[in-house]
Design a protein around this motif. Structure first.
Motif, PDB file in Angstrom:
ATOM      1  N   PHE A  69      46.643  42.634  34.461  1.00 29.68           N
ATOM      2  CA  PHE A  69      45.300  42.255  34.022  1.00 29.68           C
ATOM      3  C   PHE A  69      44.661  41.262  34.998  1.00 29.68           C
ATOM      4  CE2 PHE A  69      46.694  43.177  29.410  1.00 29.68           C
ATOM      5  CZ  PHE A  69      46.166  44.461  29.462  1.00 29.68           C
ATOM      6  N   HIS A  70      45.432  40.312  35.471  1.00 22.11           N
ATOM      7  CA  HIS A  70      44.898  39.354  36.444  1.00 22.11           C
ATOM      8  C   HIS A  70      44.468  40.060  37.725  1.00 22.11           C
ATOM      9  CE1 HIS A  70      45.218  35.346  34.715  1.00 22.11           C
ATOM     10  NE2 HIS A  70      46.391  35.663  34.205  1.00 22.11           N
ATOM     11  N   GLN A  71      45.291  40.986  38.202  1.00 23.63           N
ATOM     12  CA  GLN A  71      44.931  41.747  39.401  1.00 23.63           C
ATOM     13  C   GLN A  71      43.640  42.532  39.169  1.00 23.63           C
ATOM     14  OE1 GLN A  71      48.193  44.019  41.365  1.00 23.63           O
ATOM     15  NE2 GLN A  71      49.526  42.947  39.911  1.00 23.63           N
ATOM     16  N   ALA A  72      43.508  43.096  37.963  1.00 22.08           N
ATOM     17  CA  ALA A  72      42.323  43.901  37.645  1.00 22.08           C
ATOM     18  C   ALA A  72      41.060  43.043  37.641  1.00 22.08           C
ATOM     19  CB  ALA A  72      42.503  44.589  36.289  1.00 22.08           C
ATOM     20  N   ASP A 125      44.099  29.282  33.710  1.00 20.35           N
ATOM     21  CA  ASP A 125      45.077  28.446  34.410  1.00 20.35           C
ATOM     22  C   ASP A 125      46.013  29.266  35.293  1.00 20.35           C
ATOM     23  OD1 ASP A 125      43.996  26.241  33.206  1.00 20.35           O
ATOM     24  OD2 ASP A 125      45.570  26.031  31.690  1.00 20.35           O
ATOM     25  N   ASN A 126      46.012  30.571  35.132  1.00 14.10           N
ATOM     26  CA  ASN A 126      46.960  31.414  35.866  1.00 14.10           C
ATOM     27  C   ASN A 126      46.282  32.337  36.880  1.00 14.10           C
ATOM     28  OD1 ASN A 126      49.355  30.511  34.405  1.00 14.10           O
ATOM     29  ND2 ASN A 126      48.421  31.512  32.650  1.00 14.10           N
ATOM     30  N   ILE A 127      45.031  32.057  37.195  1.00 15.35           N
ATOM     31  CA  ILE A 127      44.332  32.825  38.225  1.00 15.35           C
ATOM     32  C   ILE A 127      44.926  32.486  39.589  1.00 15.35           C
ATOM     33  CG2 ILE A 127      42.117  32.988  39.436  1.00 15.35           C
ATOM     34  CD1 ILE A 127      40.785  32.651  36.653  1.00 15.35           C
ATOM     35  N   THR A 128      45.192  33.506  40.388  1.00 11.10           N
ATOM     36  CA  THR A 128      45.819  33.271  41.696  1.00 11.10           C
ATOM     37  C   THR A 128      44.798  33.199  42.829  1.00 11.10           C
ATOM     38  OG1 THR A 128      46.224  35.664  41.875  1.00 11.10           O
ATOM     39  CG2 THR A 128      48.017  34.293  41.019  1.00 11.10           C
ATOM     40  N   ASP A 129      43.858  34.131  42.879  1.00 12.31           N
ATOM     41  CA  ASP A 129      42.868  34.141  43.955  1.00 12.31           C
ATOM     42  C   ASP A 129      41.550  33.571  43.440  1.00 12.31           C
ATOM     43  OD1 ASP A 129      41.302  34.522  46.146  1.00 12.31           O
ATOM     44  OD2 ASP A 129      41.448  36.707  46.187  1.00 12.31           O
ATOM     45  N   LYS A 130      41.412  32.252  43.493  1.00 14.98           N
ATOM     46  CA  LYS A 130      40.220  31.604  42.952  1.00 14.98           C
ATOM     47  C   LYS A 130      38.986  31.818  43.817  1.00 14.98           C
ATOM     48  CE  LYS A 130      42.725  28.215  40.257  1.00 14.98           C
ATOM     49  NZ  LYS A 130      42.894  26.822  39.842  1.00 14.98           N
ATOM     50  N   PRO A 134      28.790  28.139  31.546  1.00 14.16           N
ATOM     51  CA  PRO A 134      28.688  28.994  32.733  1.00 14.16           C
ATOM     52  C   PRO A 134      29.963  29.804  32.952  1.00 14.16           C
ATOM     53  CG  PRO A 134      28.960  26.680  33.351  1.00 14.16           C
ATOM     54  CD  PRO A 134      28.751  26.703  31.880  1.00 14.16           C
ATOM     55  N   ALA A 135      29.810  31.091  33.170  1.00 14.66           N
ATOM     56  CA  ALA A 135      30.971  31.957  33.398  1.00 14.66           C
ATOM     57  C   ALA A 135      31.505  31.759  34.807  1.00 14.66           C
ATOM     58  CB  ALA A 135      30.587  33.415  33.183  1.00 14.66           C
ATOM     59  N   THR A 136      32.816  31.840  34.942  1.00 18.26           N
ATOM     60  CA  THR A 136      33.455  31.823  36.259  1.00 18.26           C
ATOM     61  C   THR A 136      34.045  33.183  36.599  1.00 18.26           C
ATOM     62  OG1 THR A 136      35.483  30.989  35.239  1.00 18.26           O
ATOM     63  CG2 THR A 136      33.972  29.363  36.179  1.00 18.26           C
ATOM     64  N   GLY A 137      34.323  33.976  35.576  1.00 17.81           N
ATOM     65  CA  GLY A 137      34.864  35.320  35.758  1.00 17.81           C
ATOM     66  C   GLY A 137      34.451  36.189  34.598  1.00 17.81           C
ATOM     67  N   MET A 156      40.032  42.179  41.130  1.00 13.91           N
ATOM     68  CA  MET A 156      39.439  43.338  41.800  1.00 13.91           C
ATOM     69  C   MET A 156      38.004  43.551  41.334  1.00 13.91           C
ATOM     70  SD  MET A 156      40.983  47.217  41.962  1.00 13.91           S
ATOM     71  CE  MET A 156      42.489  46.610  42.748  1.00 13.91           C
ATOM     72  N   LEU A 157      37.787  43.419  40.041  1.00 15.99           N
ATOM     73  CA  LEU A 157      36.442  43.575  39.482  1.00 15.99           C
ATOM     74  C   LEU A 157      35.496  42.535  40.057  1.00 15.99           C
ATOM     75  CD1 LEU A 157      34.626  44.975  37.276  1.00 15.99           C
ATOM     76  CD2 LEU A 157      35.390  43.164  35.720  1.00 15.99           C
ATOM     77  N   MET A 158      35.978  41.310  40.232  1.00 20.24           N
ATOM     78  CA  MET A 158      35.149  40.245  40.773  1.00 20.24           C
ATOM     79  C   MET A 158      34.856  40.466  42.261  1.00 20.24           C
ATOM     80  SD  MET A 158      34.276  38.208  38.337  1.00 20.24           S
ATOM     81  CE  MET A 158      33.737  36.738  39.214  1.00 20.24           C
ATOM     82  N   ARG A 159      35.828  40.973  43.007  1.00 20.66           N
ATOM     83  CA  ARG A 159      35.573  41.271  44.425  1.00 20.66           C
ATOM     84  C   ARG A 159      34.513  42.358  44.557  1.00 20.66           C
ATOM     85  NH1 ARG A 159      41.219  41.516  44.607  1.00 20.66           N
ATOM     86  NH2 ARG A 159      42.144  39.543  45.252  1.00 20.66           N
TER      87      ARG A 159
END
Length: 288
Positions: free
Chosen positions: A239-242, A96-101, A77-80, A245-248
């Protein structure tokens, strides 16, 4: 047959109907593959302009059920949007480095996800799907993707959203999707190399693979900054910020991560498989 007789010591292909049985074997191996199955919801269409509608359609999907039952555990299952197996700037796992879970999927709490989906759809002015047209989901003509389509049809019915499935021959499917001649369509990506840019650029506004027609100048700007950044830590931060944003925005709808599954005899020593889809036998040996 060759594997069972010992003539072959490693195989990638076996009957799909035997997956569940094979997964119980001690010589069964599974490793992440840099790939993702996802859905394009046509961002250009009026019915999908409100990101809450896209988020609702996404949260109404039980990805764990899809992975474990529909694909018989072949996928995860995908989470992102960035697949499992992608490494970060320092060699650690990307996840492991995602900030806004909070913007990623909690696949262990589907009931809460479904409740949130109904809430979001109501906030967008479509309680119980009211005001939304019958949606058409387009997919190519393989048994696997037909099963996924049937599940989506059933899952979105829980929101009061009616869905028709449009099965398209493969030679016509990709051109149709890329031209934007669809409402919702299946999509997927296998990464060419282990760097988050390779998948995130698929949703850059002018990228030819951006079939979802996702357009966010701030998202593009983050990828542009990353492309010009020489410091690895800062570059991966963009990249993490991007991705967040894509997920939001739910510019695309991640479904499943790809895995590589195979059978390998315990006689084979010191071989390994990497997430870029390569088996390494250069240091391997066969125990007698």
């Amino acid at each position: 047959s060759a594997y069972e007789s010992g003539d072959a010591l490693m195989i990638k292909d076996y009957p799909v109907e035997e997956v569940k049985t094979i997964q119980k074997r001690p010589d069964y191996k599974s490793s992440p593959k840099l790939g993702i199955s996802y859905i394009d919801i046509n961002n250009d269409l009026e019915e999908f302009k409100d990101p809450r509608v896209r988020q609702a359609l996404s949260l109404a999907l039980d990805r764990k059920y899809m992975a474990d039952t529909i694909t018989a555990g072949i996928n995860s299952p995908a989470t992102g949007f960035v697949p499992t197996g992608v490494i970060d700037w320092d060699g650690s796992a990307w996840a492991d480095n995602i900030t806004d879970k909070s913007v990623y999927f909690d696949n262990d709490n589907f009931e809460a996800n479904l409740a949130k989906a109904k809430e979001l759809l109501a906030e967008a002015g479509h309680p119980n799907g009211e005001g939304l047209p019958t949606l058409t989901y387009s997919t190519n003509d393989s048994a696997y993707h037909k099963k996924i389509a049937e599940y989506l049809q059933q899952a979105w019915k829980e929101l009061g959203v009616n869905v028709e499935v449009n099965i398209v021959e493969w030679k016509s499917f990709t051109p149709q999707r890329r031209s934007g001649n669809y409402q919702i369509a299946r999509d997927g990506w296998v990464m060419d190399y282990n760097d988050p840019s390779n998948v995130l650029e698929c949703t850059y506004s002018t990228n030819g693979n951006n079939s979802a027609r996702y357009k966010n100048p701030e998202y593009d700007a983050l990828l542009d900054k990353a492309a010009q950044e020489s410091d690895a830590k800062t570059r991966f931060g963009y990249f993490h910020q991007a991705e967040e944003m894509l997920m939001r925005d739910m510019g695309v709808t991640p479904l499943l991560y790809y895995n590589e599954m195979y059978l390998q005899s315990d006689k084979v020593k010191d071989s390994y498989h990497t997430a870029d889809g390569i088996w390494h036998f250069e240091y391997a040996d066969i125990a007698e």
